[in-house]
Structure formats: structure tokens, C-alpha cells
Scaffold this motif. Structure first.
Motif, PDB file in Angstrom:
ATOM      1  N   THR A  55       0.813  -1.220   0.000  1.00 47.91           N
ATOM      2  CA  THR A  55       0.000   0.000   0.000  1.00 47.91           C
ATOM      3  C   THR A  55       0.843   1.265   0.000  1.00 47.91           C
ATOM      4  OG1 THR A  55      -0.156  -0.089   2.422  1.00 47.91           O
ATOM      5  CG2 THR A  55      -1.938  -1.106   1.162  1.00 47.91           C
ATOM      6  N   GLU A  56       2.118   1.158   0.368  1.00 45.82           N
ATOM      7  CA  GLU A  56       3.002   2.321   0.429  1.00 45.82           C
ATOM      8  C   GLU A  56       3.956   2.375  -0.755  1.00 45.82           C
ATOM      9  OE1 GLU A  56       2.537   4.720   2.503  1.00 45.82           O
ATOM     10  OE2 GLU A  56       0.938   3.618   3.527  1.00 45.82           O
ATOM     11  N   GLN A  57       3.717   1.546  -1.766  1.00 50.39           N
ATOM     12  CA  GLN A  57       4.537   1.548  -2.979  1.00 50.39           C
ATOM     13  C   GLN A  57       3.832   2.313  -4.084  1.00 50.39           C
ATOM     14  OE1 GLN A  57       5.564  -2.551  -3.975  1.00 50.39           O
ATOM     15  NE2 GLN A  57       5.792  -3.044  -1.801  1.00 50.39           N
ATOM     16  N   ILE A  58       4.611   3.023  -4.885  1.00 50.62           N
ATOM     17  CA  ILE A  58       4.042   3.743  -6.026  1.00 50.62           C
ATOM     18  C   ILE A  58       3.549   2.718  -7.048  1.00 50.62           C
ATOM     19  CG2 ILE A  58       4.557   5.324  -7.925  1.00 50.62           C
ATOM     20  CD1 ILE A  58       6.666   6.630  -6.152  1.00 50.62           C
ATOM     21  N   PRO A  59       2.293   2.829  -7.476  1.00 46.05           N
ATOM     22  CA  PRO A  59       1.762   1.863  -8.452  1.00 46.05           C
ATOM     23  C   PRO A  59       2.650   1.757  -9.691  1.00 46.05           C
ATOM     24  CG  PRO A  59      -0.005   3.257  -7.604  1.00 46.05           C
ATOM     25  CD  PRO A  59       1.279   3.829  -7.080  1.00 46.05           C
ATOM     26  N   GLY A  60       2.914   0.520 -10.084  1.00 49.43           N
ATOM     27  CA  GLY A  60       3.702   0.283 -11.295  1.00 49.43           C
ATOM     28  C   GLY A  60       5.199   0.182 -11.061  1.00 49.43           C
ATOM     29  N   ILE A 112      13.971  14.972  -9.349  1.00 49.14           N
ATOM     30  CA  ILE A 112      12.901  14.529  -8.442  1.00 49.14           C
ATOM     31  C   ILE A 112      11.941  13.598  -9.166  1.00 49.14           C
ATOM     32  CG2 ILE A 112      10.920  15.302  -7.069  1.00 49.14           C
ATOM     33  CD1 ILE A 112      12.534  17.916  -6.566  1.00 49.14           C
ATOM     34  N   ILE A 113      11.543  13.979 -10.376  1.00 48.41           N
ATOM     35  CA  ILE A 113      10.621  13.147 -11.159  1.00 48.41           C
ATOM     36  C   ILE A 113      11.247  11.787 -11.468  1.00 48.41           C
ATOM     37  CG2 ILE A 113       9.492  12.933 -13.417  1.00 48.41           C
ATOM     38  CD1 ILE A 113       9.032  15.983 -13.319  1.00 48.41           C
ATOM     39  N   GLY A 114      12.552  11.783 -11.717  1.00 52.84           N
ATOM     40  CA  GLY A 114      13.238  10.520 -11.964  1.00 52.84           C
ATOM     41  C   GLY A 114      13.200   9.605 -10.759  1.00 52.84           C
ATOM     42  N   GLU A 115      13.300  10.181  -9.568  1.00 53.60           N
ATOM     43  CA  GLU A 115      13.273   9.387  -8.337  1.00 53.60           C
ATOM     44  C   GLU A 115      11.910   8.747  -8.120  1.00 53.60           C
ATOM     45  OE1 GLU A 115      14.185   7.332  -5.163  1.00 53.60           O
ATOM     46  OE2 GLU A 115      15.723   8.522  -6.188  1.00 53.60           O
ATOM     47  N   ILE A 116      10.844   9.419  -8.569  1.00 54.86           N
ATOM     48  CA  ILE A 116       9.489   8.874  -8.382  1.00 54.86           C
ATOM     49  C   ILE A 116       8.943   8.298  -9.693  1.00 54.86           C
ATOM     50  CG2 ILE A 116       8.898  10.229  -6.358  1.00 54.86           C
ATOM     51  CD1 ILE A 116       7.626  12.301  -8.119  1.00 54.86           C
ATOM     52  N   HIS A 117       9.872   7.942 -10.574  1.00 55.39           N
ATOM     53  CA  HIS A 117       9.555   7.184 -11.793  1.00 55.39           C
ATOM     54  C   HIS A 117       8.518   7.864 -12.682  1.00 55.39           C
ATOM     55  CE1 HIS A 117      11.189   3.141 -10.054  1.00 55.39           C
ATOM     56  NE2 HIS A 117      12.086   4.110 -10.071  1.00 55.39           N
ATOM     57  N   GLY A 118       8.743   9.144 -12.962  1.00 57.15           N
ATOM     58  CA  GLY A 118       7.953   9.831 -13.971  1.00 57.15           C
ATOM     59  C   GLY A 118       6.662  10.460 -13.499  1.00 57.15           C
ATOM     60  N   GLU A 119       6.401  10.447 -12.214  1.00 57.57           N
ATOM     61  CA  GLU A 119       5.181  11.084 -11.699  1.00 57.57           C
ATOM     62  C   GLU A 119       5.206  12.588 -12.016  1.00 57.57           C
ATOM     63  OE1 GLU A 119       3.477  12.016  -7.252  1.00 57.57           O
ATOM     64  OE2 GLU A 119       4.192   9.975  -7.657  1.00 57.57           O
ATOM     65  N   LYS A 120       4.111  13.119 -12.561  1.00 58.35           N
ATOM     66  CA  LYS A 120       4.054  14.524 -12.922  1.00 58.35           C
ATOM     67  C   LYS A 120       3.964  15.402 -11.668  1.00 58.35           C
ATOM     68  CE  LYS A 120       1.742  13.651 -17.332  1.00 58.35           C
ATOM     69  NZ  LYS A 120       0.514  13.873 -18.136  1.00 58.35           N
ATOM     70  N   ILE A 121       4.622  16.559 -11.730  1.00 56.09           N
ATOM     71  CA  ILE A 121       4.604  17.490 -10.593  1.00 56.09           C
ATOM     72  C   ILE A 121       4.236  18.883 -11.080  1.00 56.09           C
ATOM     73  CG2 ILE A 121       5.938  18.553  -8.745  1.00 56.09           C
ATOM     74  CD1 ILE A 121       7.705  16.091  -8.675  1.00 56.09           C
ATOM     75  N   ASP A 122       3.192  19.465 -10.506  1.00 58.00           N
ATOM     76  CA  ASP A 122       2.816  20.848 -10.775  1.00 58.00           C
ATOM     77  C   ASP A 122       3.334  21.714  -9.632  1.00 58.00           C
ATOM     78  OD1 ASP A 122       1.455  19.952 -12.972  1.00 58.00           O
ATOM     79  OD2 ASP A 122      -0.520  19.975 -12.009  1.00 58.00           O
ATOM     80  N   ILE A 123       4.168  22.694  -9.960  1.00 54.12           N
ATOM     81  CA  ILE A 123       4.683  23.626  -8.952  1.00 54.12           C
ATOM     82  C   ILE A 123       3.772  24.848  -8.944  1.00 54.12           C
ATOM     83  CG2 ILE A 123       6.651  25.001  -8.191  1.00 54.12           C
ATOM     84  CD1 ILE A 123       8.408  23.004  -9.823  1.00 54.12           C
ATOM     85  N   VAL A 124       3.100  25.074  -7.823  1.00 54.56           N
ATOM     86  CA  VAL A 124       2.078  26.110  -7.702  1.00 54.56           C
ATOM     87  C   VAL A 124       2.589  27.231  -6.795  1.00 54.56           C
ATOM     88  CG1 VAL A 124      -0.272  26.611  -6.916  1.00 54.56           C
ATOM     89  CG2 VAL A 124       0.244  24.418  -8.033  1.00 54.56           C
ATOM     90  N   VAL A 125       2.423  28.465  -7.220  1.00 52.80           N
ATOM     91  CA  VAL A 125       2.822  29.608  -6.402  1.00 52.80           C
ATOM     92  C   VAL A 125       1.737  29.858  -5.343  1.00 52.80           C
ATOM     93  CG1 VAL A 125       3.387  32.053  -6.356  1.00 52.80           C
ATOM     94  CG2 VAL A 125       4.122  30.632  -8.285  1.00 52.80           C
ATOM     95  N   PHE A 126       2.129  29.800  -4.087  1.00 52.20           N
ATOM     96  CA  PHE A 126       1.181  30.073  -3.000  1.00 52.20           C
ATOM     97  C   PHE A 126       0.899  31.571  -2.914  1.00 52.20           C
ATOM     98  CE2 PHE A 126       0.485  31.455   1.372  1.00 52.20           C
ATOM     99  CZ  PHE A 126      -0.629  30.706   1.715  1.00 52.20           C
TER     100      PHE A 126
END
Length: 370
Positions: A165-170, A262-276
Motif C-alpha cells: 500500500t506504500e509503494q508507487i503503483p507500477g 525529483i521526477i526521476g526518483e518517483i519514476h515519472g510522476e508529474k509534478i505541478d509547482i504552484v505559487v502560493f
């Protein structure tokens, strides 16, 4: 107990990091156990040892009474005063016991067993203390084995586990692979520390950004919140404490090198950087990117908002299966109703603030780590 044993124990203390008090107590417990097991069932005895010479002495602890009824546990006032004139009834007199010749051998055997047990207990306690309170910390380890879907990670002195349950799917890992995870929980099972790790928790994104972006580590940039659907997409809200520092540019890095790492470490998961932004309407608009937002109307009392987008960007704002809107709601902590520009005109903005997309989710705040 010989000086050789003490010397060996001293070396063991240095190697295992066990305090001298623990070892000395183990020796004393071993001698008491050996004497009681082989020579006396009585509990009224004590052992004193010399930490320098390694010599030990056994004493029977007898209570001073007027009339002796239990010779093994009592001593008459007359006899006691022959030893020391100041003794009174009720005092405890220590009388040295001369054990049989083979007691040293028996005590040494018992001492070895008890000492090894104490050392194992102390090692387990030291490891637990090392990890206790480190929940949400980033940790680097090597895959030791994969068993029944669980990944066991070599952390040096101990093994951590990432459950399914704590592993990234795939994701798939093999023995010897190196990976990063965050500590989810540290348990003391009595048999040692049990370290539960996670690669799906939002704190993994937080720690990776802290690792790769010096401005976050130094406090120039601040992570306000993170929403994540592990293996698919994450949104991270960044606030700059310096007007001269661009939060998005700093996180992306030169030619995107930081965020790519960072994306490479989480195997391609997309990241949106949002300005607070402290203004909720601006923050909500930012959180719905990459869609263009025309207008945001907020209801502070209900903590709900209506975002208006161009007709051709309604699907983009909502996202596949509502993911973009859902992550934005988690990131901001607001209920968000997304409508098109045409819908806005038709309603003439006289609408009740409702949620057309299932986005009523509390923001996943990132716990502070000292």
C-alpha cells in the motif's frame, strides 16, 4: 570474573556502543542467577563487583532480630554486634559467602548467556532510539529482498519495509536497487524496532524538494502544502520569502535539472509547482493550472469557490476523471466548483456555490520536522 572478561567487555562496549552500566548490570545479574540456580534458593543475597579488578564478593543479607527463627535470613542481635557494635534490631547485616570452588566456572557460563542477552537487548534499544521521532524523514537504502509484495530495505543496522500500500503503483524493484523513501512509522515490538517506510506519502515529495532545492533548505522558499496521487500526479504549493527569488524557477532549476531529478526518483510522476498566495482566489487560480482561469469567486464562510475558465479549457481544468480539480482542492483546502465561461454567462453568476466535481477534501498539510 577475570580481568580478561572485563577487557573483552570493554572492547564490546566500544564496538556496540553499549554503556558500561548496562554491561556491569548484566554481569551482576549473571552472577546472581548462577548462584541462586546452583547453590541457594533464597533471595536474601547480593553481589558486589570491582569494575577495575574484576573481583566479586557474595554477601548474605541477614536481618538483625532478637531471636533467630530463619537462620538463612536472620542473625541475632548478639552476633551482629560482634561484627559491628552499632547494629540494632531491623538492620541488615552483610555476611560474606565463600562459594564452592566450581562457582566461578558456573557463574562464567551463566554470565556469558545473560551478557549476550543484555547486549542484544541494548543493541535493539539503541537502534530504536536512533530512529524514534524520525517519522517523515527521508532515508536512502538498498533493496534487500522482495517477498509477497513487500519490499525489504537494508538501512545498515536494521531492515525497513515498504508494504504494497506504500509503494508507487507500477514500480518494480530488484535486489540491490537503491531507492529513497520516507519513514512512516517506528514501532518498538519488544524484539526490536520495526521501521515502516513509504514512497506514496506526500512527505516524500517534500523531502526530495528540500534535498534538490537549496532555497527550500535555507528557508528562502517555503513549502505550504502538497497534494498527491502517487504514481500519477502531485501538486506542491511554494511561497517565496524573498521577492527577488522566483519560486517556480528555483524549483525547476537550470534547464529543468532539479525537478527532473525529483521526477526521476518517483519514476515519472508529474509534478505541478504552484505559487502560493495569501489571497485564496489567486491561490485557487494558481492551483488549477495548467488551465487558464478567468475569474474566481470565493465564499469565505463556506470556504467554497467558483472558478470560471474558457469553454475550451473546462476539461483541462477538471482533468482526467476530475484529478486536476481534486488535487487543487486538496492543495488549497477549498471546495472548488469549476464552470465554463458560457455557463457563467447563462447563470449570470447568480449561482449557489456547489461542487460539481468531487473535490471536498481537506488540504494535506506537511508536518514540520525539527
Amino acid at each position: 570474573m577475570s580481568k580478561d572478561i572485563l577487557r573483552a567487555l570493554g572492547e564490546l562496549e566500544k564496538e556496540k556502543g553499549i554503556s558500561p552500566e548496562v554491561v556491569i548490570e548484566a554481569i551482576r545479574a549473571a552472577l546472581e542467577s548462577g548462584y541462586k540456580k546452583n547453590y541457594s534458593k533464597s533471595n536474601n543475597f547480593s553481589i558486589e563487583s570491582d569494575e577495575v579488578t574484576g573481583d566479586y564478593r557474595l554477601y548474605a543479607d541477614k536481618t538483625v532480630v532478637l531471636e533467630v527463627q530463619e537462620p538463612q535470613e536472620e542473625i541475632s542481635l548478639e552476633e551482629a554486634r560482634n561484627i559491628k557494635a552499632s547494629y540494632e534490631v531491623g538492620d541488615i547485616v552483610k555476611i560474606e559467602i565463600k562459594p564452592k570452588k566450581d562457582f566461578g566456572r558456573i557463574a562464567a557460563q551463566t554470565a556469558r548467556q545473560v551478557i549476550l542477552q543484555k547486549i542484544r537487548e541494548a543493541e535493539r534499544e539503541n537502534i530504536f532510539n536512533e530512529f524514534e521521532g524520525r517519522e517523515s524523514d527521508l532515508i536512502d537504502g538498498i533493496v534487500q529482498r522482495v517477498n509477497r509484495g513487500n519490499i525489504y530495505i537494508d538501512l545498515g543496522k536494521i531492515e525497513g519495509v515498504i508494504t504494497q500500500t506504500e509503494q508507487i503503483p507500477g514500480e518494480n524493484f530488484n535486489q540491490g536497487d537503491r531507492l529513497k523513501a520516507v519513514i512512516l512509522e517506528v514501532k518498538n515490538t519488544g524484539k526490536g524496532a520495526n521501521i515502516l517506510l513509504s514512497r506514496t506519502h506526500p512527505n516524500l515529495i517534500k523531502r526530495l524538494f528540500e534535498l534538490e532545492v537549496p532555497e527550500i533548505h535555507d528557508g528562502v522558499l517555503e513549502i505550504r502544502s502538497i497534494s498527491r496521487e502517487a504514481g500519477s500526479r502531485s501538486k506542491i504549493a511554494i511561497h517565496s520569502n524573498d521577492l527577488n527569488v522566483d519560486p517556480v524557477g528555483s524549483c525547476v532549476g537550470n534547464k529543468g535539472v532539479r525537478v527532473r531529478t525529483i521526477i526521476g526518483e518517483i519514476h515519472g510522476e508529474k509534478i505541478d509547482i504552484v505559487v502560493f498566495d495569501k489571497d485564496p482566489s489567486i491561490f485557487i487560480a494558481n492551483s488549477l493550472g495548467p488551465a487558464k482561469i478567468l475569474n474566481v469567486t470565493v465564499n469565505e464562510e463556506q470556504k467554497a469557490a467558483v472558478a470560471v475558465v474558457p469553454d475550451n479549457q473546462l476539461s483541462l481544468a477538471i482533468g482526467k476523471e476530475g484529478q486536476n480539480a481534486r488535487l487543487a482542492a486538496k492543495l488549497t483546502g477549498w471546495k472548488i466548483d469549476i464552470i465554463s465561461e458560457t455557463q457563467s454567462v447563462e447563470r449570470n453568476m447568480n449561482i449557489d456555490v456547489t461542487t460539481e466535481v468531487e473535490t471536498e477534501v481537506e488540504t494535506e498539510q506537511i508536518p514540520e520536522v525539527e
